[in-house]
Design an enzyme around this catalytic site. Structure first.
Site, PDB file in Angstrom:
ATOM      1  N   ASN A 100       0.847  -1.178   0.000  1.00  0.00           N
ATOM      2  CA  ASN A 100       0.000   0.000   0.000  1.00  0.00           C
ATOM      3  C   ASN A 100       0.887   1.235   0.000  1.00  0.00           C
ATOM      4  O   ASN A 100       1.996   1.214   0.547  1.00  0.00           O
ATOM      5  CB  ASN A 100      -0.901   0.012   1.242  1.00  0.00           C
ATOM      6  N   HIS A 104       0.924   5.360   1.174  1.00  0.00           N
ATOM      7  CA  HIS A 104       0.250   6.204   2.162  1.00  0.00           C
ATOM      8  C   HIS A 104       0.783   7.626   2.039  1.00  0.00           C
ATOM      9  O   HIS A 104       2.003   7.823   1.950  1.00  0.00           O
ATOM     10  CB  HIS A 104       0.490   5.675   3.579  1.00  0.00           C
TER      11      HIS A 104
END
Length: 204
Positions: free
Chosen positions: A114, A116
């Site tokens: 992911n 961020h």
């Protein structure tokens, strides 16, 4: 060749940048080394996600909507089954705005990544850009990480600092962060594909 499934909830701008950098597409920068990877499917949790990207690039797509299931765990199982049907080497959450259930993380991680929009562990959560501005911070950042069962607490692969300008709004700051996020995503996929990043070692 590294096979990726990418999950999105919104416009997919980071995904578009990745697709344009992969050797499967004619927009490849001829001055860069091709990345030995391809996106085998694009998934979403909502029909409002920009799955037109999948059509544009000739990639299969799917939508697994939480409201179609009795609970979060059942939704997660359905999502996991669909991801695994493509036999990916790597699954990337790219603007995917839901926490995936623990079983999904347990099965896919550390090959579950992911981005961020903050310099973690600073400003975790869904409102990282807004939180950085509200805190009066003079800098923030972008982070590429392995997903774990916490909220933005997974092992960090790479991160970069980004200054906050006095006249920044949430929109202007987020746009500058996205530029860095896109490059982090592309570089990380490239380095995983060529073997210079070992996710199991980072997660250990």
């Amino acid at each position: 060749m590294l096979k990726l499934v990418v999950l999105i909830s919104g416009t997919g701008s980071n995904l578009r940048a990745l697709l344009e950098s992969l050797d499967q597409h004619s927009a490849l920068d001829q001055h860069s080394t091709p990345i030995n990877a391809r996106v085998v499917a694009i998934g979403a949790d909502t029909e409002q996600a920009n799955l037109a990207l999948a059509d544009e690039f000739g990639i299969p797509s799917f939508v697994i909507k939480p409201r179609d299931y009795e609970n979060r765990a059942e939704w997660g199982d359905a999502l996991l089954d669909r991801i695994q049907s493509y036999e990916p080497d790597l699954t990337v959450l790219s603007g995917f705005m839901r926490l995936v259930p623990p079983r999904v993380v347990d099965v896919l991680s550390p090959e579950l990544l992911n981005t961020h929009p903050a310099f973690l562990p600073e400003f975790p959560g869904a409102h990282a850009v807004r939180d950085a501005l509200a805190a009066g911070a003079t800098e923030t950042g972008a982070t590429m990480m392995i997903v774990d069962n916490g909220v933005d607490t997974g092992p960090i692969i790479e991160q970069h600092r980004i200054p906050i300008h006095p006249d920044d709004t949430e929109a202007t700051l987020h746009e500058r962060i996205k530029v860095v996020e896109r490059q982090l995503l592309i570089d990380t996929v490239r380095r995983i594909a060529d073997g210079t990043i070992n996710l199991k070692e980072i997660a250990a």
